[in-house]
Scaffold this motif. Structure first.
Motif, mmCIF file in Angstrom:
data_model
loop_
_atom_site.group_PDB
_atom_site.id
_atom_site.type_symbol
_atom_site.label_atom_id
_atom_site.label_comp_id
_atom_site.label_asym_id
_atom_site.label_seq_id
_atom_site.Cartn_x
_atom_site.Cartn_y
_atom_site.Cartn_z
ATOM 1 N N THR A 1 25.174 -25.116 15.542
ATOM 2 C CA THR A 1 23.887 -24.747 14.953
ATOM 3 C C THR A 1 23.208 -23.667 15.784
ATOM 4 N N GLU B 1 19.284 -22.105 16.566
ATOM 5 C CA GLU B 1 17.851 -22.365 16.434
ATOM 6 C C GLU B 1 17.079 -21.073 16.712
ATOM 7 N N THR C 1 20.767 -24.204 10.867
ATOM 8 C CA THR C 1 20.072 -24.928 11.932
ATOM 9 C C THR C 1 20.429 -26.416 11.915
ATOM 10 N N ARG D 1 15.093 -27.312 19.755
ATOM 11 C CA ARG D 1 14.810 -26.043 19.075
ATOM 12 C C ARG D 1 13.462 -25.537 19.591
ATOM 13 N N TYR E 1 8.176 -20.412 16.217
ATOM 14 C CA TYR E 1 9.013 -19.294 15.791
ATOM 15 C C TYR E 1 8.160 -18.044 15.732
ATOM 16 N N ASN F 1 15.451 -31.925 18.308
ATOM 17 C CA ASN F 1 16.001 -31.907 16.955
ATOM 18 C C ASN F 1 16.327 -33.330 16.525
#
Length: 395
Positions: free
Chosen positions: A192, A194, A247, A275, A279, A300
């Protein structure tokens, strides 16, 4: 190698080339309809063996019996709705269908047809019948069909069908060819990512090779496979439904949804534990003379623990993976107890170990106290060991 009368017959030439170039002795048995797409001379030249569609040729050799008796594997590619129907009902009006009746080796069908034909109840019942009898009938691919049509029914990649043939043959004549027939399994693979901002992410080194090997091997053993793939550039395995994700949150949603009717869930993906808490909508800029701001992280979801604790159906088998850098077995046993899964595949990882490699070695720990060591070798070998252990628990 049986070839039935569909436009995808020309793609089977590539499958034949891969089989012969890897050292296999291949006898091509086309239907009469298949020769409308690729001629007898092509099959004979590529295989190095005579080609016939009739039971009345070379009668003294009894070809309608001998070909099936001598084979280590029969693969029908492409398999049309007509051939699937004949095979399911035991009809034998040409050399290919006679061969299917006499074969006592593993039989693999690679269907190719229009979406409506594949989804028709008659075809689905025929496929279910063949799978119940132990044949491996892989799912067709999704994509461009004949003409302008698009949908499920496309002939899978010949290179991936070849890999399936290799997996079936590698298990040997004594192993049950389709011991996962009728089972739905979910496999997660890859790593994944992030996102920090529109161009950066926190990620890991996982290539997805082990998860893809698990998916391919399960398909070769007759399972219906859903592969939840995180950021892998590998080609989709033949006969596998691939769900792409990015993700950890997206992976969780896809796995939980697919696991609803799954007999087994194998979490081989490298899922990020954390994560970024925030953002950045724009690219984070470098400021002259200033140190970067710390990146705050949040946890997560723990997908393996969640799936293990809330099994969607009785008897569901859950398998986890533990990538460790030190105290491998001790950390693995602690993780097995903490996660609550049935099996945990523990291996040592590092910059030059496991990630991105075509080989692996591991110890599979069982909640029942069992411990199965898998020596260094191809990732497909580890996949077979995992499915052996899963199949035993499902049985």
């Amino acid at each position: 190698m049986g070839v039935s009368g569909g436009i995808a017959a020309y793609k089977a030439c590539e499958l034949l080339r891969r089989l012969t170039e890897s050292g296999h002795d291949v006898r091509v048995v086309p239907t009469e309809s298949a020769l409308h797409f690729v001629g007898e001379a092509t099959w004979s030249a590529l295989s190095g063996s005579p080609v016939s569609t009739e039971v009345w040729e070379s009668v003294h050799e009894v070809p309608h019996v001998r070909i099936g008796q001598a084979a280590d594997l029969v693969v029908v590619a492409p398999a049309t709705a007509d051939v699937l129907a004949k095979a399911a009902h035991g009809l034998a009006d040409d050399l290919l269908t006679n061969t299917l009746l006499t074969a006592r080796c593993p039989v693999l069908f690679a269907p190719a047809m229009h979406t409506e034909m594949w989804e028709h109840p008659a075809t689905q019942e025929n496929v279910a019948t063949l799978r119940r009898r132990g044949a491996v009938v892989i799912e067709p691919a999704v994509g461009r069909l004949t003409g302008v049509d698009t949908g499920k029914g496309r002939f899978p990649d010949p290179a991936e069908i070849f890999e399936l043939c290799r997996r079936v043959l590698a298990r040997g004549p004594e192993a049950p060819a389709a011991d996962l027939a009728g089972r739905h399994v979910v496999v997660s693979a890859g790593g994944t990512r992030e996102p920090l901002d529109p161009v950066r992410f926190l990620g890991n080194r996982s290539s997805g090779r082990q998860g893809y090997a698990l998916a391919r091997t399960a398909a070769a053993r007759g399972a219906r496979v859903t592969l939840v793939a995180a950021n892998s550039e590998l080609p989709p395995p033949a006969g596998v439904d691939v769900v792409p994700v990015g993700t950890a949150v997206q992976l969780r949603e896809a796995v939980v949804k697919a696991a609803t009717d799954a007999d087994a869930v194998v979490m081989a993906a490298a899922v990020a534990d954390f994560r970024p808490a925030a953002y950045a909508q724009g690219k984070i800029k470098k400021k002259d003379g200033a140190e970067p701001e710390p990146v705050a992280l949040v946890r997560n979801p723990d997908v393996l623990a969640e799936i293990s604790a809330a099994r969607s159906r009785p008897g569901q088998v859950v398998v986890g993976f533990a990538a460790e850098t030190d105290d491998v077995l001790a950390n693995g046993r602690a993780k097995l107890a903490r996660k609550g899964c049935d099996l945990l595949v523990v291996n040592e990882v590092g910059e030059r170990k496991t990630f991105g490699s075509t080989e692996n070695e591991a110890v599979v720990l069982g909640a029942d106290g069992s411990e199965t060591a898998v020596p260094h070798g191809p990732k497909e070998a580890l996949a077979d060991t995992v499915w052996d252990l899963v199949a035993g628990r499902l049985a």
